[in-house]
Design a protein around this motif. Structure first.
Motif, PDB file in Angstrom:
ATOM      1  N   UNK A  28      11.074   4.973  -6.838  1.00  0.00           N
ATOM      2  CA  UNK A  28      11.414   5.814  -5.688  1.00  0.00           C
ATOM      3  C   UNK A  28      10.490   5.559  -4.507  1.00  0.00           C
ATOM      4  N   UNK A  29       9.455   4.775  -4.727  1.00  0.00           N
ATOM      5  CA  UNK A  29       8.468   4.491  -3.682  1.00  0.00           C
ATOM      6  C   UNK A  29       8.701   3.108  -3.088  1.00  0.00           C
ATOM      7  N   UNK A  30       8.100   2.886  -1.919  1.00  0.00           N
ATOM      8  CA  UNK A  30       8.035   1.546  -1.319  1.00  0.00           C
ATOM      9  C   UNK A  30       6.692   0.942  -1.715  1.00  0.00           C
ATOM     10  N   UNK A  31       6.729  -0.195  -2.387  1.00  0.00           N
ATOM     11  CA  UNK A  31       5.503  -0.851  -2.846  1.00  0.00           C
ATOM     12  C   UNK A  31       5.033  -1.874  -1.815  1.00  0.00           C
ATOM     13  N   UNK A  32       3.729  -1.901  -1.570  1.00  0.00           N
ATOM     14  CA  UNK A  32       3.140  -2.905  -0.695  1.00  0.00           C
ATOM     15  C   UNK A  32       1.762  -3.263  -1.248  1.00  0.00           C
ATOM     16  N   UNK A  33       1.141  -4.258  -0.661  1.00  0.00           N
ATOM     17  CA  UNK A  33      -0.170  -4.686  -1.138  1.00  0.00           C
ATOM     18  C   UNK A  33      -0.867  -5.460  -0.030  1.00  0.00           C
ATOM     19  N   UNK A  34      -2.165  -5.709  -0.231  1.00  0.00           N
ATOM     20  CA  UNK A  34      -2.925  -6.461   0.759  1.00  0.00           C
ATOM     21  C   UNK A  34      -2.318  -7.848   0.952  1.00  0.00           C
ATOM     22  N   UNK A  42       7.946  -5.847  -3.819  1.00  0.00           N
ATOM     23  CA  UNK A  42       8.930  -5.023  -4.522  1.00  0.00           C
ATOM     24  C   UNK A  42       9.010  -5.350  -6.003  1.00  0.00           C
ATOM     25  N   UNK A  43       8.476  -6.507  -6.417  1.00  0.00           N
ATOM     26  CA  UNK A  43       8.437  -6.849  -7.834  1.00  0.00           C
ATOM     27  C   UNK A  43       7.644  -5.824  -8.631  1.00  0.00           C
ATOM     28  N   UNK A  44       6.712  -5.144  -7.961  1.00  0.00           N
ATOM     29  CA  UNK A  44       5.857  -4.175  -8.657  1.00  0.00           C
ATOM     30  C   UNK A  44       6.637  -2.981  -9.199  1.00  0.00           C
ATOM     31  N   UNK A  45       7.784  -2.650  -8.602  1.00  0.00           N
ATOM     32  CA  UNK A  45       8.502  -1.447  -9.057  1.00  0.00           C
ATOM     33  C   UNK A  45      10.016  -1.641  -9.067  1.00  0.00           C
ATOM     34  N   UNK A  68     -15.044  -3.253  -2.376  1.00  0.00           N
ATOM     35  CA  UNK A  68     -14.895  -2.327  -1.251  1.00  0.00           C
ATOM     36  C   UNK A  68     -13.473  -1.774  -1.219  1.00  0.00           C
ATOM     37  N   UNK A  69     -13.294  -0.455  -1.333  1.00  0.00           N
ATOM     38  CA  UNK A  69     -11.945   0.108  -1.291  1.00  0.00           C
ATOM     39  C   UNK A  69     -11.220  -0.243  -0.002  1.00  0.00           C
ATOM     40  N   UNK A  70      -9.944  -0.597  -0.122  1.00  0.00           N
ATOM     41  CA  UNK A  70      -9.120  -0.873   1.039  1.00  0.00           C
ATOM     42  C   UNK A  70      -9.054  -2.327   1.446  1.00  0.00           C
ATOM     43  N   UNK A  71      -9.945  -3.176   0.921  1.00  0.00           N
ATOM     44  CA  UNK A  71      -9.909  -4.601   1.278  1.00  0.00           C
ATOM     45  C   UNK A  71      -8.765  -5.290   0.539  1.00  0.00           C
ATOM     46  N   UNK A  72      -8.675  -5.067  -0.764  1.00  0.00           N
ATOM     47  CA  UNK A  72      -7.577  -5.571  -1.590  1.00  0.00           C
ATOM     48  C   UNK A  72      -6.964  -4.367  -2.295  1.00  0.00           C
ATOM     49  N   UNK A  73      -5.641  -4.232  -2.234  1.00  0.00           N
ATOM     50  CA  UNK A  73      -5.054  -2.990  -2.724  1.00  0.00           C
ATOM     51  C   UNK A  73      -3.590  -3.165  -3.077  1.00  0.00           C
ATOM     52  N   UNK A  74      -3.086  -2.212  -3.850  1.00  0.00           N
ATOM     53  CA  UNK A  74      -1.664  -2.003  -4.107  1.00  0.00           C
ATOM     54  C   UNK A  74      -1.351  -0.575  -3.687  1.00  0.00           C
ATOM     55  N   UNK A  75      -0.272  -0.393  -2.952  1.00  0.00           N
ATOM     56  CA  UNK A  75       0.042   0.911  -2.360  1.00  0.00           C
ATOM     57  C   UNK A  75       1.488   1.277  -2.685  1.00  0.00           C
ATOM     58  N   UNK A  76       1.710   2.519  -3.127  1.00  0.00           N
ATOM     59  CA  UNK A  76       3.052   3.055  -3.337  1.00  0.00           C
ATOM     60  C   UNK A  76       3.239   4.237  -2.387  1.00  0.00           C
ATOM     61  N   UNK A  77       4.349   4.246  -1.635  1.00  0.00           N
ATOM     62  CA  UNK A  77       4.587   5.281  -0.622  1.00  0.00           C
ATOM     63  C   UNK A  77       5.943   5.946  -0.893  1.00  0.00           C
ATOM     64  N   UNK A  78       5.933   7.275  -1.033  1.00  0.00           N
ATOM     65  CA  UNK A  78       7.160   8.050  -1.204  1.00  0.00           C
ATOM     66  C   UNK A  78       7.505   8.760   0.098  1.00  0.00           C
ATOM     67  N   UNK A  79       8.771   9.109   0.254  1.00  0.00           N
ATOM     68  CA  UNK A  79       9.209   9.797   1.469  1.00  0.00           C
ATOM     69  C   UNK A  79       8.864  11.282   1.443  1.00  0.00           C
TER      70      UNK A  79
END
Length: 323
Positions: A28-34, A42-45, A68-79
């Motif tokens: 249900x989320x939009x997946x993104x990454x660094x 989108x392969x992540x979900x 360091x947080x935020x330099x390399x990451x995986x992010x899931x965003x819901x509406x």
């Protein structure tokens, strides 16, 4: 008395088992990454779990990954805010380029910042699937994995097949209530101009949309069990009508107050017409100051039926050399 107690225990156990069932809300989320490589983010979900040993995608990292947080990451965003308590990581392979640990962060809307709530390490790189359970349930619109820890014969470019995110009871929620279905739709929308219908239901765990008389649906949309692409359109629903007239829209809202779910539905008509005036461009964003790698949505408020958009940023950057 003993029989009554046993019956009561059976009822309690049945209720506990029903409540223990959880749902993977990652799709249900939009997946993104660094940086996503080999496969798209989108392969992540995408619910394509592949086979252990067959690489599907990897995140570009240093050797070892940055702490360091935020330099390399995986992010899931819901509406809309979701409550989650566990993730399941499907690693692409064992013994190399393996995510052994990470820092887990949630997005705090009140402060517009990331907040660390859990750090895990030591995942067994002999296992192609690992669970990570959070100490408490988290309620947020976003989940980020960052500050990766790698293990195995290569300590860069951690790889994955899938990441599942499991919902959990909202720790701040009151008693569950039966759902009340409702949505906002403009009286008139325009042919060939995407129209967004906004879910305003209450007490729902999820909603399902349908256009009963729209057949066939436009390309990219399909029905599952009578409703339209229920994973993709979990909350708001955007559709482009290609013919004029009155269109029936139906929304079904459900929650798990009962084992077999409670549900409520509502139907409304909207009118589709041909625009008679030139489009008027307009948009809004709610952020004026942003951190590096942070995203800011630009919400289109254009009227009179636009069918094409072109976005530009000019100048591209101000004061880049200072901050």
């Amino acid at each position: 008395m003993k029989k009554t107690l046993l019956s009561l225990l059976a009822v309690v156990l049945s209720f506990a088992l029903a409540k223990s069932q959880t749902t993977n809300i990652a799709p249900l989320a939009v997946a993104s990454a660094s940086t996503c490589n080999t496969g798209a983010c989108a392969t992540l979900n995408d619910l394509n779990y592949g086979t252990c040993g067959a690489q599907q995608m990897w995140i570009t990292t240093g050797t070892p990954p940055s702490s360091t947080p935020g330099v390399e990451f995986i992010d899931f965003v819901w509406s809309s805010p979701q409550t989650y308590g566990k993730i399941t990581i499907h690693h692409a392979q064992t013994g190399t380029r393996f995510l052994a640990g990470a820092t887990c962060q949630r997005w705090d809307a009140a402060t517009s910042s990331w907040v660390t709530f859990h750090t895990f390490s030591g995942l067994n790189n002999a296992n192609c699937i690992n669970d990570v359970t959070f100490p408490t349930a988290i309620n947020s619109t976003r989940l980020r994995l960052t500050a990766f820890q790698a293990s195995g014969s290569q300590l860069s470019n951690v790889n994955f097949r899938e990441i599942e995110i499991w919902d959990a009871p909202n720790p701040n929620a009151g008693p569950a209530q039966p759902p009340i279905a409702n949505f906002y739709a403009p009286d008139t929308v325009w042919i060939n101009s995407p129209a967004t219908l906004i879910n305003t239901s209450s007490f729902q765990s999820r909603v399902f949309w349908n256009l009963p008389n729209e057949n066939p649906l436009i390309a990219g949309y399909n029905r599952q069990a009578g409703y339209i692409d229920t994973a993709r359109f979990f909350n708001n629903f955007t559709y482009t009508f290609t013919s004029p007239g009155l269109k029936l829209v139906k929304l079904l809202a459900v929650n798990d107050l009962k084992r077999d779910s409670l549900r409520d539905s509502i139907s409304k008509f909207i009118y589709v017409d041909t625009p008679s005036q030139a489009p008027k461009a307009d948009f809004i964003t709610f952020k004026r100051i942003m951190g590096i790698t942070e995203e800011a949505p630009f919400i289109d408020l254009s009227t009179n039926g636009p069918t094409q958009w072109e976005w530009t940023i000019d100048p591209y950057c101000i004061s880049c050399i200072t901050d």
